[in-house]
Design a protein around this motif. Structure first.
Motif, PDB file in Angstrom:
ATOM      1  N   SER A  76       6.115   1.988  -9.911  1.00 21.07           N
ATOM      2  CA  SER A  76       6.011   1.246  -8.661  1.00 21.07           C
ATOM      3  C   SER A  76       4.771   0.360  -8.649  1.00 21.07           C
ATOM      4  O   SER A  76       3.688   0.774  -9.093  1.00 21.07           O
ATOM      5  CB  SER A  76       5.970   2.213  -7.475  1.00 21.07           C
ATOM      6  OG  SER A  76       5.659   1.522  -6.279  1.00 21.07           O
ATOM      7  N   LYS A  77       4.913  -0.860  -8.121  1.00 17.58           N
ATOM      8  CA  LYS A  77       3.779  -1.771  -7.954  1.00 17.58           C
ATOM      9  C   LYS A  77       3.070  -1.573  -6.621  1.00 17.58           C
ATOM     10  O   LYS A  77       2.081  -2.250  -6.339  1.00 17.58           O
ATOM     11  CB  LYS A  77       4.257  -3.220  -8.056  1.00 17.58           C
ATOM     12  CG  LYS A  77       4.686  -3.632  -9.450  1.00 17.58           C
ATOM     13  CD  LYS A  77       5.017  -5.123  -9.468  1.00 17.58           C
ATOM     14  CE  LYS A  77       5.368  -5.586 -10.878  1.00 17.58           C
ATOM     15  NZ  LYS A  77       5.677  -7.045 -10.923  1.00 17.58           N
ATOM     16  N   GLY A  78       3.608  -0.664  -5.797  1.00 17.95           N
ATOM     17  CA  GLY A  78       2.942  -0.362  -4.533  1.00 17.95           C
ATOM     18  C   GLY A  78       3.367  -1.227  -3.368  1.00 17.95           C
ATOM     19  O   GLY A  78       2.752  -1.148  -2.293  1.00 17.95           O
ATOM     20  N   PHE A  79       4.406  -2.068  -3.554  1.00 22.89           N
ATOM     21  CA  PHE A  79       4.885  -2.868  -2.428  1.00 22.89           C
ATOM     22  C   PHE A  79       6.383  -3.073  -2.580  1.00 22.89           C
ATOM     23  O   PHE A  79       6.964  -2.891  -3.659  1.00 22.89           O
ATOM     24  CB  PHE A  79       4.176  -4.221  -2.342  1.00 22.89           C
ATOM     25  CG  PHE A  79       4.460  -5.143  -3.494  1.00 22.89           C
ATOM     26  CD1 PHE A  79       5.506  -6.058  -3.432  1.00 22.89           C
ATOM     27  CD2 PHE A  79       3.686  -5.115  -4.649  1.00 22.89           C
ATOM     28  CE1 PHE A  79       5.765  -6.912  -4.484  1.00 22.89           C
ATOM     29  CE2 PHE A  79       3.950  -5.970  -5.707  1.00 22.89           C
ATOM     30  CZ  PHE A  79       4.989  -6.866  -5.625  1.00 22.89           C
ATOM     31  N   GLY A  80       7.024  -3.453  -1.459  1.00 19.89           N
ATOM     32  CA  GLY A  80       8.462  -3.669  -1.472  1.00 19.89           C
ATOM     33  C   GLY A  80       8.902  -4.541  -0.317  1.00 19.89           C
ATOM     34  O   GLY A  80       8.078  -5.023   0.493  1.00 19.89           O
ATOM     35  N   VAL A  86      14.053  -2.532  -1.333  1.00 19.45           N
ATOM     36  CA  VAL A  86      13.679  -2.430  -2.738  1.00 19.45           C
ATOM     37  C   VAL A  86      12.170  -2.319  -2.875  1.00 19.45           C
ATOM     38  O   VAL A  86      11.411  -2.957  -2.126  1.00 19.45           O
ATOM     39  CB  VAL A  86      14.193  -3.652  -3.546  1.00 19.45           C
ATOM     40  CG1 VAL A  86      13.593  -4.938  -3.031  1.00 19.45           C
ATOM     41  CG2 VAL A  86      13.924  -3.486  -5.034  1.00 19.45           C
ATOM     42  N   ILE A  87      11.736  -1.470  -3.803  1.00 18.07           N
ATOM     43  CA  ILE A  87      10.321  -1.376  -4.177  1.00 18.07           C
ATOM     44  C   ILE A  87      10.165  -2.047  -5.534  1.00 18.07           C
ATOM     45  O   ILE A  87      10.903  -1.741  -6.477  1.00 18.07           O
ATOM     46  CB  ILE A  87       9.874   0.102  -4.246  1.00 18.07           C
ATOM     47  CG1 ILE A  87       9.914   0.727  -2.844  1.00 18.07           C
ATOM     48  CG2 ILE A  87       8.467   0.204  -4.834  1.00 18.07           C
ATOM     49  CD1 ILE A  87       9.524   2.199  -2.820  1.00 18.07           C
ATOM     50  N   ASN A 145       0.832  -1.215   0.000  1.00 20.60           N
ATOM     51  CA  ASN A 145       0.000   0.000   0.000  1.00 20.60           C
ATOM     52  C   ASN A 145       0.865   1.262   0.000  1.00 20.60           C
ATOM     53  O   ASN A 145       0.504   2.289   0.598  1.00 20.60           O
ATOM     54  CB  ASN A 145      -0.973   0.026   1.191  1.00 20.60           C
ATOM     55  CG  ASN A 145      -2.091  -0.975   1.031  1.00 20.60           C
ATOM     56  OD1 ASN A 145      -2.354  -1.466  -0.071  1.00 20.60           O
ATOM     57  ND2 ASN A 145      -2.748  -1.293   2.131  1.00 20.60           N
ATOM     58  N   LEU A 146       2.001   1.177  -0.670  1.00 14.54           N
ATOM     59  CA  LEU A 146       2.860   2.353  -0.804  1.00 14.54           C
ATOM     60  C   LEU A 146       2.316   3.270  -1.894  1.00 14.54           C
ATOM     61  O   LEU A 146       1.773   2.808  -2.913  1.00 14.54           O
ATOM     62  CB  LEU A 146       4.290   1.932  -1.148  1.00 14.54           C
ATOM     63  CG  LEU A 146       5.035   1.111  -0.085  1.00 14.54           C
ATOM     64  CD1 LEU A 146       6.342   0.584  -0.661  1.00 14.54           C
ATOM     65  CD2 LEU A 146       5.304   1.954   1.160  1.00 14.54           C
ATOM     66  N   ALA A 147       2.450   4.557  -1.704  1.00 18.23           N
ATOM     67  CA  ALA A 147       2.040   5.513  -2.721  1.00 18.23           C
ATOM     68  C   ALA A 147       2.927   5.370  -3.961  1.00 18.23           C
ATOM     69  O   ALA A 147       4.105   5.001  -3.851  1.00 18.23           O
ATOM     70  CB  ALA A 147       2.139   6.941  -2.168  1.00 18.23           C
ATOM     71  N   PRO A 148       2.389   5.637  -5.163  1.00 17.93           N
ATOM     72  CA  PRO A 148       3.175   5.435  -6.387  1.00 17.93           C
ATOM     73  C   PRO A 148       4.449   6.270  -6.444  1.00 17.93           C
ATOM     74  O   PRO A 148       5.431   5.869  -7.070  1.00 17.93           O
ATOM     75  CB  PRO A 148       2.197   5.835  -7.504  1.00 17.93           C
ATOM     76  CG  PRO A 148       0.843   5.701  -6.902  1.00 17.93           C
ATOM     77  CD  PRO A 148       0.993   6.029  -5.464  1.00 17.93           C
TER      78      PRO A 148
END
Length: 598
Positions: free
Chosen positions: A190-194, A181-182, A157-160
């Motif tokens: 970005s896929k929104g996770f890392g 790494v993201i 749920n990371l912001a793009p």
């Protein structure tokens, strides 16, 4: 001997080889040294001494555990590394479904002293540029159930717009990290996770506790221990199964299965029909991907008593011209187990049935008296195979002088031919025979039918174009029978054809069948009526197995069988299910062809 599963006969993946030690005492030893870890069909075989008593293997004595192994180390390399410390009973590197090393393995020594020596010498050593851990093997139940330790953390749920550097700044406050790494797609977005890997488990645990549920750039973060795909799948499956079992236990005895529904019956109509039986919690008609009804659905009542009442009142009820089939809903595995049990019972009954001459079940053995059957019209009983009296009509003429045999008068005497049976004049089964001739004063013997080649008037129903040429009642009947009259007396006139009521009915399979027709028949006749119509349809799908499959299907409820007669798709599904059961029990006869579902 390769060990196999009892039912499907699949290999269990292990085998036993016995050598004759009296001829060569060292043969087994040489085989173990020469063939151990040799590739066989693409997999290296592991050879070890057979121990009948499993207590030694399960005791854990001499068994050690090795982890942090390099991916290049296989069974043979691990065996060669530890063989210097003592005699090894078994050695294995754990692998995944793709035969890739999981990074750990097991070595079982013959003695505990050898295992302790290996732990003391190898633990903490460098093998293939990796420091390995070697310790005593502990069963899962014996392992300490402390707090789970991990260093790799999964964050989603990371912001793009969040970059690797920004995420690194966020997580470094919890401790030192080795990587951050993201994940990105092919376009670099970005896929929104890392993933973040910490040096210490305590730092990873602190990061999870702090970041879980935290707001960052308008999004709620999720942080947890990083898991492999197989591990996540196992956890999700266990969670889903738990919820499913709870739902099954909650609605046990209340969920109803309803089928043979008309195409225009929807959820509301189904609920309306069952409202009279009690309170409905849900009603659903199942549909395909195009939104068309599949002909069945489910109705969940609020209590088991109401469900029982609904089954009693609604099963067999006509809805839009079709009788409903209502029963308690069962899981697929339960239905499959019942079908397998029925199949096993049928096979057991078939094996226990005594065989007659030529291995034919149900026929009396040689030398035993033939069974007596009551006479039918014209003094004849029903014909069995090869012309003998019996319950099985067949297209074979009986021997002369027995009921059903070809009538023949003395040479020079002419008699009329017997009436034809329902299947034609050339030796096919005749269900009626001609009446016996009148008995007169003692004299010449009257004809029991005409001799071969007799040209008589064709009976009713056969025109000249059919070229009727009789042999006097050949088939089931006796022609104009054993009349005794004066020598040279003319033969009696041909008998009248049988009445319409005595003639066999038309082929039953061509007549439609409905619930009203079944209700007017006895239970035995109902199964026979359904079987006569079901067998031709099954034969179109599986010609070589039509008899077996029809017998299996006739164990079902009559309302369900009527639905199979109306629905080709439903019949195909049941035939496929029956084929699966036959394959599992190896009950498909040799040479029989199984056709794929169309």
């Amino acid at each position: 001997r390769v060990c196999r599963d009892a039912v499907p006969r699949r290999s269990l993946g292990y085998a036993y080889v016995n050598y004759n030690s009296a001829l060569d005492a060292q043969a087994a030893e040489r085989a173990l040294d020469a063939l151990n870890y040799t590739p066989l069909n693409g997999k290296p075989v592991r050879i070890m001494w057979s121990h009948r008593d499993p207590s030694f293997r399960k005791s854990g004595v001499g068994n050690i555990f090795i982890k942090n192994l390099d991916k290049s180390i296989d069974n043979k390399a691990l065996h060669d590394t530890f063989s210097a410390f003592g005699r090894i009973l078994s050695c294995k590197v754990a692998t995944d479904a793709n035969a890739q090393s999981k990074g750990y393995g097991f070595v079982h020594f013959e003695t505990q002293e050898a295992a302790e020596l290996a732990i003391a010498k190898v633990n903490g050593m460098m093998i293939e540029d990796k420091i390995v851990y070697v310790g005593p093997f502990l069963k899962r139940t014996d392992r300490p159930q402390g707090k789970e330790l991990y260093t790799n953390v999964y964050i989603k749920n990371l912001a793009p717009e969040v970059t690797d550097d920004e995420l690194t700044k966020i997580v470094t406050e919890f401790g030192d990290i080795t990587s951050c790494v993201i994940m990105k797609d092919d376009k670099g977005n970005s896929k929104g996770f890392g993933f973040v890997n910490f040096k210490e488990p305590e730092a990873a645990a602190k990061a999870v506790d702090t970041l879980q549920g935290k707001e960052h750039k308008g999004k709620t973060l999720y942080a947890g221990r990083a898991q492999k795909k197989a591990e996540r799948s196992a956890v999700l499956k266990a969670k889903f199964d738990e919820v499913r079992q709870e739902r099954i236990a909650k609605y046990q005895g209340m969920n109803l299965y309803v089928k043979n529904l008309a195409d225009d019956v929807d959820d509301d109509k189904l609920r309306e029909e069952f409202t009279a039986a009690g309170t409905i919690t849900s009603a659903k008609v199942m549909k395909d991907e195009k939104g068309k009804s599949k002909g069945f659905g489910f109705v969940c009542m609020s209590s088991p008593d109401e469900a029982t009442r609904a089954v009693t009142e609604m099963n067999g009820k006509m809805l839009k011209g079709k009788p409903l089939y209502v029963a308690l809903a069962q899981r697929k595995e339960v239905r499959k187990a019942q079908l397998e049990q029925q199949m096993a019972q049928r096979m057991a009954m078939g094996a226990a049935r005594p065989a007659g001459p030529g291995g034919m079940p149900g026929m009396p053995p040689f030398g035993a008296p033939m069974p007596f059957y009551a006479a039918g019209p014209g003094g004849m009983g029903p014909r069995g195979p090869a012309g003998y009296p019996g319950p099985f009509p067949g297209p074979f003429p009986g021997p002369r002088g027995m009921p059903g045999g070809p009538g023949r008068g003395p040479r020079g005497m002419q008699g009329p031919p017997g009436p034809p049976g329902p299947y034609g004049p050339y030796g096919a089964p005749m269900m009626m025979g001609g009446p016996p001739g009148p008995r007169g004063p003692r004299g010449g013997r009257g004809g029991r039918g005409g001799p071969a080649g007799f040209q008589g008037p064709p009976p009713e129903g056969f025109g000249p174009q059919q070229g009727f040429q009789g042999r006097g009642g050949r088939g089931q009947g006796r022609g104009a029978g054993r009349g005794r009259g004066p020598a040279g007396a003319p033969p009696p006139p041909p008998p009248a054809p049988p009445a319409a009521a005595d003639r066999p009915a038309a082929d039953a399979a061509s007549q439609p069948l409905n619930a009203a027709m079944l209700a007017a028949a006895s239970p035995e006749q109902q199964k026979q009526m359904i079987g006569e119509r079901l067998f031709p349809q099954v034969a179109k799908l599986q010609p070589d197995l039509a008899g077996k499959i029809t017998g299996m299907l006739l164990e079902m409820d009559n309302a369900e069988l009527l639905m199979l007669l109306d629905s080709t798709e439903a019949l195909q599904a049941k035939v496929t299910e029956a084929i699966d059961v036959l394959k599992q029990h190896n009950a498909i006869p040799e040479g029989a062809v199984v056709h794929d579902a169309k």
